[in-house]
Design a protein around this motif. Structure first.
Motif, PDB file in Angstrom:
ATOM      1  N   LEU A   3       8.384  -6.333  -0.774  1.00  0.00           N
ATOM      2  CA  LEU A   3       9.322  -5.366  -1.194  1.00  0.00           C
ATOM      3  C   LEU A   3       9.829  -5.711  -2.653  1.00  0.00           C
ATOM      4  CD1 LEU A   3      10.960  -2.847  -0.670  1.00  0.00           C
ATOM      5  CD2 LEU A   3      12.630  -4.320   0.481  1.00  0.00           C
ATOM      6  N   LEU A   4      10.277  -7.051  -2.687  1.00  0.00           N
ATOM      7  CA  LEU A   4      10.787  -7.465  -4.204  1.00  0.00           C
ATOM      8  C   LEU A   4       9.607  -7.113  -5.274  1.00  0.00           C
ATOM      9  CD1 LEU A   4      12.505  -9.222  -6.091  1.00  0.00           C
ATOM     10  CD2 LEU A   4      11.574 -11.125  -5.366  1.00  0.00           C
ATOM     11  N   HIS A   5       8.043  -7.518  -4.906  1.00  0.00           N
ATOM     12  CA  HIS A   5       7.064  -7.243  -5.691  1.00  0.00           C
ATOM     13  C   HIS A   5       7.240  -5.830  -6.136  1.00  0.00           C
ATOM     14  CE1 HIS A   5       3.205  -7.565  -7.674  1.00  0.00           C
ATOM     15  NE2 HIS A   5       2.881  -6.451  -6.829  1.00  0.00           N
TER      16      HIS A   5
ATOM     17  N   ALA B 139       9.096   5.214   0.140  1.00  0.00           N
ATOM     18  CA  ALA B 139       8.539   5.090   1.376  1.00  0.00           C
ATOM     19  C   ALA B 139       8.501   3.599   1.957  1.00  0.00           C
ATOM     20  CB  ALA B 139       7.246   5.777   1.305  1.00  0.00           C
ATOM     21  N   ALA B 140       8.239   2.797   0.898  1.00  0.00           N
ATOM     22  CA  ALA B 140       7.848   1.297   1.283  1.00  0.00           C
ATOM     23  C   ALA B 140       9.283   0.912   1.738  1.00  0.00           C
ATOM     24  CB  ALA B 140       7.340   0.658  -0.076  1.00  0.00           C
ATOM     25  N   GLU B 141      10.333   1.296   1.025  1.00  0.00           N
ATOM     26  CA  GLU B 141      11.530   0.806   1.366  1.00  0.00           C
ATOM     27  C   GLU B 141      12.072   1.176   2.661  1.00  0.00           C
ATOM     28  OE1 GLU B 141      16.265   0.953  -0.458  1.00  0.00           O
ATOM     29  OE2 GLU B 141      14.563   1.870  -1.741  1.00  0.00           O
ATOM     30  N   HIS B 142      11.848   2.499   2.761  1.00  0.00           N
ATOM     31  CA  HIS B 142      12.219   2.797   4.366  1.00  0.00           C
ATOM     32  C   HIS B 142      11.443   2.263   5.494  1.00  0.00           C
ATOM     33  CE1 HIS B 142      13.468   5.987   7.328  1.00  0.00           C
ATOM     34  NE2 HIS B 142      12.159   6.102   7.536  1.00  0.00           N
TER      35      HIS B 142
ATOM     36  N   LEU C  52       0.816  -1.424   0.067  1.00  0.00           N
ATOM     37  CA  LEU C  52       0.072  -0.102   0.190  1.00  0.00           C
ATOM     38  C   LEU C  52       0.937   1.200   0.028  1.00  0.00           C
ATOM     39  CD1 LEU C  52      -2.878  -1.061   2.517  1.00  0.00           C
ATOM     40  CD2 LEU C  52      -3.038  -0.703  -0.053  1.00  0.00           C
ATOM     41  N   MET C  53       2.069   1.239   0.717  1.00  0.00           N
ATOM     42  CA  MET C  53       2.722   2.674   0.573  1.00  0.00           C
ATOM     43  C   MET C  53       3.184   2.598  -0.756  1.00  0.00           C
ATOM     44  SD  MET C  53       4.719   2.083   4.554  1.00  0.00           S
ATOM     45  CE  MET C  53       3.962   2.750   5.924  1.00  0.00           C
TER      46      MET C  53
END
Length: 408
Positions: free
Chosen positions: A164-166, A143-146, A134-135
């Protein structure tokens, strides 16, 4: 029910006091004990709440009435709880899931945020993974990585790594995806076929189809069982390189898999029909010519195998969607694209749709119709032993004046 508890203890300041006291005095005049008065009041309030729910006044309905993304789901949940209503984690997860299906990602993320910021909700591995997805959609992949990097070690699971890979793979960020993939392989976590499928999908999407088989090799080394999506990516990569001998080899391997079922059998049948009717031949170089206006033959074959996959899983609605998208494109389709959709509808037993595809194919200005294509498809069904389906198709071709009644 906090107002009720406060009233019992004799220190209520709830606006519902008046109603409670009026009911209490009436019941006491009739000789009822105080405990019975309490049960009457609770039943009356719950009864009204249920009637409200029947009118659509539940939390899910309130949230889905928010049409604009800038409207706050947090405020809606806060008001719901402030009215004395409870909400379980499973209910919140279901609401978030349905919001994602409706592509209302910001609101879905707000529901997730409520679970994070309010005590009493324990997040599962899937909850963390959903938040990463969602992020990515709401705030971007950075943002998702952080968020992932700030997770405690216990929350860096196979689910969150896969999410995260997706995120990287869906955005075709091959370098980032490769880095995460290497971290996954170096970890002691247990992963399913999904993580490998993500990498294969990435390589297919960026045209590096020759790398797909190496991912399968790594998968086998880790003793991870392939699923039907693995086989589809593997087979379509060989088909896209016109390595038909390899397609046949993988189909044979697939038939020997211990978990093979009716869906897998249907997939193998549709793939063999596609290869036979499309007259795909081996290419030593693996180089494919470009179709007109930019789409490569390799990409068209990939679309075809996506149709085959969904047809084998019995997902007619997905076949409908892909076929509609293909017809709306300005790119020139190939005859085998139409034959692939035809064979898929035939395999699923939808003869009405088969007739519609034939009509659309005949009327198309960017794809020429030739009766010989239908004859090849008819022979392909006979060759693999689906005689009843072939006979039904034969009668439909006569009805559509594609062949004469004298043709075998």
């Amino acid at each position: 029910m906090r107002p009720v508890r406060q009233w019992v203890l004799g220190r209520s300041s709830s606006p519902l006091d008046g109603e409670m006291r009026r009911g209490s005095r009436s019941c006491e005049r009739m000789g009822f004990p105080q405990a019975l008065v309490f049960r009457w009041w609770v039943g009356e309030r719950v009864g009204r709440g249920c009637r409200g729910c029947r009118r659509g006044d539940d939390l899910k309905s309130r949230i889905f009435r928010l049409r604009l993304p800038k409207r706050s789901v947090t405020n809606v949940i806060q008001k719901w709880v402030g009215e004395g209503n409870g909400i379980s984690a499973s209910e919140l997860r279901q609401i978030s899931k349905e919001l994602r299906k409706s592509q209302r990602y910001k609101h879905a993320l707000e529901v997730s945020e409520w679970m994070v910021t309010n005590e009493g909700y324990e997040l599962s591995d899937k909850d963390y993974a959903d938040r990463i997805d969602l992020m990515t959609k709401v705030f971007g992949v950075d943002a998702a990585e952080h968020y992932f990097e700030c997770l405690p070690t216990s929350a860096k699971t196979s689910e969150t790594y896969t999410a995260l890979l997706h995120s990287y793979a869906s955005l075709k960020m091959s370098d980032k995806a490769a880095d995460v993939y290497e971290k996954i392989k170096d970890s002691n976590l247990s992963f399913s076929a999904l993580i490998y499928n993500e990498m294969m999908t990435l390589y297919m999407s960026i045209g590096q189809v020759e790398k797909v088989s190496s991912v399968v090799d790594e998968m086998k080394c880790q003793k991870v069982a392939p699923d039907i999506f693995t086989y589809n990516l593997w087979i379509s990569s060989y088909a896209a390189m016109l390595r038909i001998d390899e397609v046949d080899r993988v189909l044979d391997e697939m038939s020997q898999d211990s978990v093979s079922n009716e869906d897998w059998k249907r997939y193998r049948q549709l793939t063999r029909i596609y290869v036979i009717s499309s007259q795909l031949l081996n290419s030593e170089s693996g180089g494919l010519v470009e179709a007109e206006k930019g789409i490569t033959q390799r990409e068209w074959i990939t679309y075809d195998f996506l149709v085959i996959l969904h047809a084998s899983l019995g997902k007619k609605e997905r076949v409908d969607q892909i076929w509609k998208s293909l017809r709306m494109t300005k790119q020139k389709m190939m005859s085998r694209n139409s034959m692939c959709v035809l064979s898929s509808y035939l395999m699923l037993g939808h003869t009405k749709e088969v007739g519609e595809v034939i009509d659309q194919w005949k009327q198309a200005t960017i794809t020429s119709f030739d009766n010989s294509y239908c004859n090849r498809l008819l022979e392909a069904y006979r060759e693999i032993g689906l005689i009843d389906t072939a006979n039904a198709f034969h009668m439909l071709l006569i009805e559509k004046n594609c062949i004469s009644s004298d043709d075998p």
